[in-house]
Design a protein around this motif. Sequence first.
Motif, mmCIF file in Angstrom:
data_model
loop_
_atom_site.group_PDB
_atom_site.id
_atom_site.type_symbol
_atom_site.label_atom_id
_atom_site.label_comp_id
_atom_site.label_asym_id
_atom_site.label_seq_id
_atom_site.Cartn_x
_atom_site.Cartn_y
_atom_site.Cartn_z
ATOM 1 N N ARG A 1 7.077 21.031 -5.329
ATOM 2 C CA ARG A 1 7.465 20.335 -6.865
ATOM 3 C C ARG A 1 6.376 19.598 -7.300
ATOM 4 O O ARG A 1 5.777 18.736 -6.798
ATOM 5 C CB ARG A 1 8.621 19.473 -6.479
ATOM 6 N N VAL A 2 5.954 20.132 -8.578
ATOM 7 C CA VAL A 2 4.590 19.541 -9.044
ATOM 8 C C VAL A 2 4.855 19.087 -10.446
ATOM 9 O O VAL A 2 5.488 19.723 -11.317
ATOM 10 C CB VAL A 2 3.572 20.568 -9.318
ATOM 11 N N ALA A 3 4.289 17.763 -10.822
ATOM 12 C CA ALA A 3 4.357 17.346 -12.149
ATOM 13 C C ALA A 3 2.951 17.148 -12.586
ATOM 14 O O ALA A 3 2.105 17.018 -11.907
ATOM 15 C CB ALA A 3 5.155 16.038 -12.115
ATOM 16 N N VAL A 4 2.735 17.158 -13.961
ATOM 17 C CA VAL A 4 1.595 16.828 -14.616
ATOM 18 C C VAL A 4 1.786 15.672 -15.599
ATOM 19 O O VAL A 4 2.632 15.455 -16.155
ATOM 20 C CB VAL A 4 1.248 17.769 -15.357
ATOM 21 N N ALA A 5 0.772 14.759 -15.489
ATOM 22 C CA ALA A 5 0.660 13.522 -16.548
ATOM 23 C C ALA A 5 -0.540 13.502 -17.080
ATOM 24 O O ALA A 5 -1.738 13.502 -16.491
ATOM 25 C CB ALA A 5 0.967 12.222 -15.677
ATOM 26 N N VAL B 1 5.378 7.226 -14.308
ATOM 27 C CA VAL B 1 6.287 6.477 -13.239
ATOM 28 C C VAL B 1 7.592 6.985 -13.157
ATOM 29 O O VAL B 1 8.076 7.153 -12.427
ATOM 30 C CB VAL B 1 5.992 4.953 -13.570
ATOM 31 N N GLU B 2 8.116 7.179 -14.517
ATOM 32 C CA GLU B 2 9.635 7.548 -14.852
ATOM 33 C C GLU B 2 9.863 8.684 -14.427
ATOM 34 O O GLU B 2 10.912 9.012 -13.633
ATOM 35 C CB GLU B 2 9.873 7.267 -16.097
ATOM 36 N N LEU B 3 8.748 9.639 -14.508
ATOM 37 C CA LEU B 3 9.052 10.992 -13.881
ATOM 38 C C LEU B 3 9.122 11.129 -12.508
ATOM 39 O O LEU B 3 9.884 11.742 -11.999
ATOM 40 C CB LEU B 3 7.919 12.048 -14.626
ATOM 41 N N ALA B 4 8.114 10.465 -11.746
ATOM 42 C CA ALA B 4 8.293 10.383 -10.493
ATOM 43 C C ALA B 4 9.401 9.878 -9.843
ATOM 44 O O ALA B 4 9.916 10.242 -8.791
ATOM 45 C CB ALA B 4 7.117 9.404 -9.890
ATOM 46 N N GLU C 1 6.243 1.413 -5.434
ATOM 47 C CA GLU C 1 7.647 1.696 -5.327
ATOM 48 C C GLU C 1 8.303 2.135 -4.020
ATOM 49 O O GLU C 1 9.261 1.540 -3.563
ATOM 50 C CB GLU C 1 8.172 2.647 -6.518
ATOM 51 N N SER C 2 7.756 3.369 -3.310
ATOM 52 C CA SER C 2 8.138 3.584 -2.206
ATOM 53 C C SER C 2 6.988 4.471 -1.435
ATOM 54 O O SER C 2 6.866 5.501 -1.585
ATOM 55 C CB SER C 2 9.375 4.637 -2.431
ATOM 56 N N PRO C 3 6.387 3.733 -0.928
ATOM 57 C CA PRO C 3 5.002 4.227 -0.168
ATOM 58 C C PRO C 3 5.331 5.191 0.780
ATOM 59 O O PRO C 3 4.580 6.432 1.034
ATOM 60 C CB PRO C 3 4.599 3.146 0.738
ATOM 61 N N SER C 4 6.489 5.311 1.551
ATOM 62 C CA SER C 4 6.898 6.223 2.397
ATOM 63 C C SER C 4 7.124 7.486 1.874
ATOM 64 O O SER C 4 7.190 8.668 2.499
ATOM 65 C CB SER C 4 7.811 5.885 3.542
ATOM 66 N N GLU C 5 7.791 7.808 0.709
ATOM 67 C CA GLU C 5 8.207 8.797 0.091
ATOM 68 C C GLU C 5 7.367 9.206 -1.077
ATOM 69 O O GLU C 5 8.060 9.850 -2.196
ATOM 70 C CB GLU C 5 9.832 8.744 -0.395
ATOM 71 N N CYS C 6 6.457 8.493 -1.180
ATOM 72 C CA CYS C 6 5.619 8.648 -2.505
ATOM 73 C C CYS C 6 4.970 10.041 -2.767
ATOM 74 O O CYS C 6 4.528 10.681 -1.702
ATOM 75 C CB CYS C 6 4.372 7.567 -2.499
ATOM 76 N N PRO C 7 4.815 10.570 -4.020
ATOM 77 C CA PRO C 7 4.267 12.196 -3.988
ATOM 78 C C PRO C 7 2.893 11.841 -3.827
ATOM 79 O O PRO C 7 2.202 10.920 -3.832
ATOM 80 C CB PRO C 7 4.492 12.360 -5.530
ATOM 81 N N ARG C 8 2.206 12.980 -3.457
ATOM 82 C CA ARG C 8 0.583 13.033 -3.356
ATOM 83 C C ARG C 8 0.081 13.084 -4.816
ATOM 84 O O ARG C 8 0.641 13.613 -5.662
ATOM 85 C CB ARG C 8 0.393 14.204 -2.583
ATOM 86 N N ILE C 9 -1.125 12.205 -5.052
ATOM 87 C CA ILE C 9 -1.497 12.218 -6.426
ATOM 88 C C ILE C 9 -2.843 12.615 -6.411
ATOM 89 O O ILE C 9 -3.662 12.024 -5.663
ATOM 90 C CB ILE C 9 -1.174 10.895 -7.032
ATOM 91 N N VAL C 10 -3.341 13.593 -7.421
ATOM 92 C CA VAL C 10 -4.463 14.058 -7.514
ATOM 93 C C VAL C 10 -4.940 13.377 -9.016
ATOM 94 O O VAL C 10 -4.416 13.964 -10.136
ATOM 95 C CB VAL C 10 -4.617 15.425 -7.522
#
Length: 211
Positions: A3-7, A40-43, A72-81
Amino acid sequence: MIRVAVADDQPLFCAGLQMMIESQSDLAFVGAAADGRQAVELARSQRPEVILMDIRMPVMDGIAATRAIRGESPSECPRIVVLTTFDRDEAVASALRAGADGFLLKDATPDFILAAIRTVHEGNSVIAPKSTSELLRTLARRRPEAIEPLSVREKEVFLLAARGLSNAEIGRTAFISEATVKSHIRSILAKLGITSRVQLVAFAYENGLVR
């Protein structure tokens, strides 16, 4: 499916990334954000596994958004590039400190961007193919006390890792097993309050420990 999002606040660039992601059978585009607050809201709402995050956006920039998402949730955080226009953009180092898993230049090829998404999803870090050391060297200031919490052996492993050596290469150089290297790396990250190998490299250059 990853699952990929773009900001990104440039609609055309964002639409191009969306088309590229949707063309891949193993990737799913789950949303776009035009500023950091929306990211942040999208995440929160879509739970992407990877976010491609522009650094310079209105309302909240990509650095602040990365820090907020990580907090917010380090253990479940998405990977961010993070995405940047300039390979010597000093904001990149700030983004790495904030918790980004790597950075890409906006002129990277589609194949490289797709490979980067898959790479960070697997738990690895990714950097733009140009010289990261030149970028980070501009911020260097000699601070050997920065790694004072580390043991003598951990300092040795830290410096080898900061030069880009793999666990196997560190093991051969330091005459220790690869499992021991992994244990030292985990301890180093915990003691220095960083979360990835790419942040370790940034930390080393920012403190003038590698040149």
